[in-house]
Design a protein around this motif. Structure first.
Motif, PDB file in Angstrom:
ATOM      1  N   TYR A 134     -18.609   5.142   0.867  1.00 46.36           N
ATOM      2  CA  TYR A 134     -17.880   4.134   0.084  1.00 46.36           C
ATOM      3  C   TYR A 134     -16.644   4.807  -0.528  1.00 46.36           C
ATOM      4  N   GLU A 135     -15.475   4.424  -0.034  1.00 45.04           N
ATOM      5  CA  GLU A 135     -14.209   4.996  -0.500  1.00 45.04           C
ATOM      6  C   GLU A 135     -14.258   6.530  -0.462  1.00 45.04           C
ATOM      7  N   ASN A 136     -14.807   7.052   0.621  1.00 47.38           N
ATOM      8  CA  ASN A 136     -14.955   8.495   0.787  1.00 47.38           C
ATOM      9  C   ASN A 136     -14.628   8.843   2.235  1.00 47.38           C
ATOM     10  N   LYS A 137     -13.463   9.422   2.460  1.00 47.58           N
ATOM     11  CA  LYS A 137     -12.997   9.718   3.813  1.00 47.58           C
ATOM     12  C   LYS A 137     -13.641  10.989   4.358  1.00 47.58           C
TER      13      LYS A 137
END
Length: 273
Positions: A134-137
Motif C-alpha cells: 500500500y503506497e510502497n514501491k
C-alpha cells in the motif's frame, strides 16, 4: 396486452428451437456419451470466507497444532504471528483451493521489500508474495500478489496497514513422470481482496531469490508454508480444499438424437466447426 403462448416448434438454420412453454420429442439433442459420477455435496460457510464442509482448517485462531513451527511463532488475539523460520503445515496438498487472510504491521515501518514482508508457499516451494504494497514501491514481480520473480499481479489490490487482506488461491500442482521429467507445469489463479490478480498463470518453476526458476521433481502433494522475513505479519482464517475435477467415463461416442434416431457425430454430416 395479453401475452400469448405458442407450443409450436420453430426451425432456424436447420436447428429445432423449442418455445419456453412447450417441448417436442422430435427435437434434435446433442448427447456427449459421457457417464458422469454424481458431484459430491459440499455445504458452504455462512459467508464465503468461512470454511466449507470439506475444508481442512489449518488455523482458526486457537492454536498452531496443524503446523510445524518453533516457539517464536505465537497466537496473539486469535491471529498467527510470524516468528523465526518458516511455518510448515502438517497436512499436505496437491491441486487445491487455499483461503488465507493476512495483515501487515502497523504502524508501517520500512520501505520496499523491508515493509510487511512474508510469503505464502504452495507445496513449500512456489511463492505468492505477501508484502505491504500500500503506497510502497518495490520491483513489480516482488510486490504483494506476485509470483515471486516471475510475474507481478495484474493490479495492486493491497489494503492499508492494519486492515486485513485476503488471498483466495486456486492451485494446479505440477506433474512429473516416473523418471522425474516434467509432464505438466504448475498453474495458479488468485484473487486478492476479491479482485482477480492472476488468471491461470503458468509457473516457470520454483521461486528462489538468487537463481532462475526451475522444476525439480517432487511428490504429488506438499505442505503450505509461511515465510518469516523479519516483519511481524499476522495471519488468520487459513483453510484448504483439496480439488478433484468432475469424474466421468466416455461410455459411447458422442451422438445426435433426433426423435428415435441416433446418429454418431463422426457420421452425422453436421458442421462441427
Amino acid at each position: 396486452m395479453k401475452r400469448r403462448f405458442f407450443n409450436s416448434i420453430l426451425t432456424f438454420a436447420g436447428l429445432a428451437v423449442i418455445s419456453a412453454s412447450g417441448s417436442s420429442a422430435n427435437a434434435k439433442e446433442y448427447l456427449n456419451g459421457i457417464t458422469w459420477e454424481e458431484p459430491a455435496v459440499v455445504t458452504p460457510g455462512v459467508i464465503n470466507s468461512d470454511p466449507p464442509s470439506d475444508a481442512v482448517v489449518l488455523f482458526s485462531g486457537d492454536d498452531l497444532s496443524q503446523w510445524k513451527v518453533n516457539d517464536s511463532w505465537k497466537v496473539v488475539d486469535g491471529c498467527m504471528l510470524t516468528g523465526k523460520g518458516k511455518a510448515v503445515s502438517i497436512p499436505k496438498f496437491g491441486d487445491c483451493q487455499l483461503h488465507i487472510e493476512w495483515s501487515a504491521p502497523t504502524p508501517a515501518k520500512g520501505e520496499g521489500q523491508g515493509r510487511g514482508n512474508s510469503g505464502v508457499f504452495l507445496m513449500d516451494r512456489y511463492e505468492i508474495q505477501v508484502l505491504d504494497s500500500y503506497e510502497n514501491k518495490t520491483y513489480f514481480d516482488g510486490q504483494a500478489g506476485a509470483i515471486y520473480k516471475q510475474t507481478p499481479p495484474a493490479v495492486n489490490a493491497t489494503r492499508p496497514p492494519g486492515q486485513w487482506n485476503t488471498y483466495d488461491i486456486f492451485w494446479t500442482a505440477p506433474k512429473f513422470d516416473e523418471d522425474g521429467n516434467l509432464v505438466s507445469p504448475a498453474y495458479i489463479t488468485a484473487m486478492h481482496n476479491g479482485i482477480l490478480i492472476l488468471n491461470h498463470f503458468e509457473l516457470k518453476g520454483d521461486t528462489p531469490y538468487n537463481r532462475p526458476p526451475k522444476y525439480n521433481a517432487h511428490d504429488s502433494e506438499g505442505p503450505i508454508s509461511l515465510q518469516d522475513h523479519g516483519n511481524p505479519v499476522r495471519f488468520r482464517n487459513i483453510w484448504v480444499r483439496e480439488f478433484t475435477p468432475a469424474q466421468g467415463e466416455q461410455t459411447r461416442s458422442p451422438f445426435i438424437r433426433d426423435g428415435k434416431k441416433e446418429t454418431p457425430i463422426e457420421s452425422s454430416g453436421d458442421d462441427q466447426e
